[in-house]
Motif scaffolding. Structure first.
Motif, PDB file in Angstrom:
ATOM      1  N   ILE A   9      13.119  23.123  22.379  1.00  0.00           N
ATOM      2  CA  ILE A   9      13.994  23.310  21.226  1.00  0.00           C
ATOM      3  C   ILE A   9      15.364  23.693  21.754  1.00  0.00           C
ATOM      4  O   ILE A   9      15.496  24.612  22.563  1.00  0.00           O
ATOM      5  CB  ILE A   9      13.467  24.411  20.282  1.00  0.00           C
ATOM      6  CG1 ILE A   9      12.121  24.000  19.694  1.00  0.00           C
ATOM      7  CG2 ILE A   9      14.486  24.705  19.186  1.00  0.00           C
ATOM      8  CD1 ILE A   9      11.458  25.082  18.868  1.00  0.00           C
ATOM      9  N   THR A  11      19.248  24.570  20.308  1.00  0.00           N
ATOM     10  CA  THR A  11      20.101  24.816  19.151  1.00  0.00           C
ATOM     11  C   THR A  11      21.547  24.845  19.601  1.00  0.00           C
ATOM     12  O   THR A  11      21.861  25.299  20.699  1.00  0.00           O
ATOM     13  CB  THR A  11      19.754  26.147  18.455  1.00  0.00           C
ATOM     14  OG1 THR A  11      19.967  27.226  19.368  1.00  0.00           O
ATOM     15  CG2 THR A  11      18.303  26.159  17.998  1.00  0.00           C
ATOM     16  N   SER A  12      22.406  24.327  18.758  1.00  0.00           N
ATOM     17  CA  SER A  12      23.821  24.288  19.091  1.00  0.00           C
ATOM     18  C   SER A  12      24.639  24.188  17.822  1.00  0.00           C
ATOM     19  O   SER A  12      24.209  23.571  16.846  1.00  0.00           O
ATOM     20  CB  SER A  12      24.128  23.081  19.980  1.00  0.00           C
ATOM     21  OG  SER A  12      25.518  22.978  20.214  1.00  0.00           O
ATOM     22  N   ASN A  13      25.802  24.799  17.853  1.00  0.00           N
ATOM     23  CA  ASN A  13      26.746  24.655  16.754  1.00  0.00           C
ATOM     24  C   ASN A  13      27.670  23.465  16.980  1.00  0.00           C
ATOM     25  O   ASN A  13      28.510  23.172  16.146  1.00  0.00           O
ATOM     26  CB  ASN A  13      27.588  25.924  16.595  1.00  0.00           C
ATOM     27  CG  ASN A  13      26.757  27.088  16.120  1.00  0.00           C
ATOM     28  OD1 ASN A  13      25.704  26.909  15.536  1.00  0.00           O
ATOM     29  ND2 ASN A  13      27.220  28.283  16.382  1.00  0.00           N
TER      30      ASN A  13
END
Length: 59
Positions: A9, A11-13
């Protein structure tokens, strides 16, 4: 070793098109994104951040 064998997994903005700012090399970034999104389930969340909203409401 984990490619196509394990789950991961990330996640990143940042959008994928902006990952080059982090890795600094267009070819490396393209190869990384290609491998990450192969067989991927991409979830794109829009709207206000739950954490930011609740952090701001505490002040």
């Amino acid at each position: 070793d984990w490619y196509e064998r394990k789950s991961i997994i990330i996640t990143s903005n940042l959008e994928f098109s902006q990952w080059n700012r982090i890795f600094g090399d267009a070819r490396l970034t393209a190869a990384l994104v290609d491998r990450v999104i192969h067989h991927a389930h991409i979830l794109n969340f829009t709207g206000d951040s739950y954490r930011v909203t609740h952090a701001l409401s505490k002040h």
